[in-house]
Design a protein around this motif. Structure first.
Motif, PDB file in Angstrom:
ATOM      1  N   GLY A   1       0.838  -1.208  -0.035  1.00  0.00           N
ATOM      2  CA  GLY A   1      -0.127   0.040   0.231  1.00  0.00           C
ATOM      3  C   GLY A   1       0.857   1.255   0.076  1.00  0.00           C
ATOM      4  O   GLY A   1       1.835   1.392   0.775  1.00  0.00           O
TER       5      GLY A   1
ATOM      6  N   TYR B   1       1.174   4.937   0.820  1.00  0.00           N
ATOM      7  CA  TYR B   1       0.453   6.032   1.941  1.00  0.00           C
ATOM      8  C   TYR B   1       1.033   7.367   1.768  1.00  0.00           C
ATOM      9  O   TYR B   1       1.989   7.655   1.503  1.00  0.00           O
TER      10      TYR B   1
ATOM     11  N   LEU C   1      -4.361   6.041   2.920  1.00  0.00           N
ATOM     12  CA  LEU C   1      -3.894   4.891   1.665  1.00  0.00           C
ATOM     13  C   LEU C   1      -3.996   5.301   0.413  1.00  0.00           C
ATOM     14  O   LEU C   1      -5.456   5.473   0.024  1.00  0.00           O
TER      15      LEU C   1
ATOM     16  N   ILE D   1      -3.068   0.786  -3.679  1.00  0.00           N
ATOM     17  CA  ILE D   1      -2.883  -0.762  -3.261  1.00  0.00           C
ATOM     18  C   ILE D   1      -2.790  -1.885  -4.198  1.00  0.00           C
ATOM     19  O   ILE D   1      -3.255  -1.624  -5.472  1.00  0.00           O
TER      20      ILE D   1
END
Length: 147
Positions: free
Chosen positions: A87, A89, A95, A98
């Motif tokens: 993921g 960030y 987030l 992904i």
């Protein structure tokens, strides 16, 4: 030729890059990559990386084309794991994107350094709106003081 990896930008990630006037993108900074041994199915509604066991801040990245970023992470810890999902960030903990698959993306042993580089091509996001933290790193050879 292998199929390209499909990294999904989350709804929260999309919302984070919309400028205040809702007319384009605002700059955001990717500062960490979350690691998971779980084979997740990436969805735009994802708010967290399922099975995340670690976040790595040793990342570097740059915009390499109007629609493409290159991201590299390293993990020099003594951890051992199978990596199946990641993921991306933002600085505020959102987030942004992904990715997941069933087979391991990489295997790290306690004696190794994990290094992963990916190129992300966006279908509808201006890559220039993305920046990366000030992480720089090397992958030095082993010495008598370092594995």
């Amino acid at each position: 030729m292998p199929a390209p990896l499909e990294i999904i930008v989350t709804n929260a990630g999309r919302a984070a890059i919309v400028n205040a006037q809702n007319t384009g993108t605002a700059p955001v900074t990717i500062t960490q990559i979350g690691l998971s041994g779980t084979a997740v199915t990436p969805l735009p509604t994802s708010a967290a990386l399922t099975g995340e066991f670690k976040r790595v801040a040793a990342i570097a990245g740059e915009v390499v084309a109007d629609d493409t970023i290159h991201v590299t992470l390293t993990d020099t810890s003594g951890d051992a794991y199978s990596l199946r999902s990641i993921g991306l960030y933002l600085a505020d903990g959102t987030l942004f994107a992904i990715y997941g698959q069933v087979a391991p993306v990489l295997e790290k042993t306690a004696q190794s350094i994990a290094a992963l580089s990916i190129d992300v091509i966006f279908a509808d996001i201006a890559a220039a709106a993305l920046t990366f933290g000030d992480a720089t790193f090397t992958n030095p050879p082993a010495t008598t003081e370092r594995q």
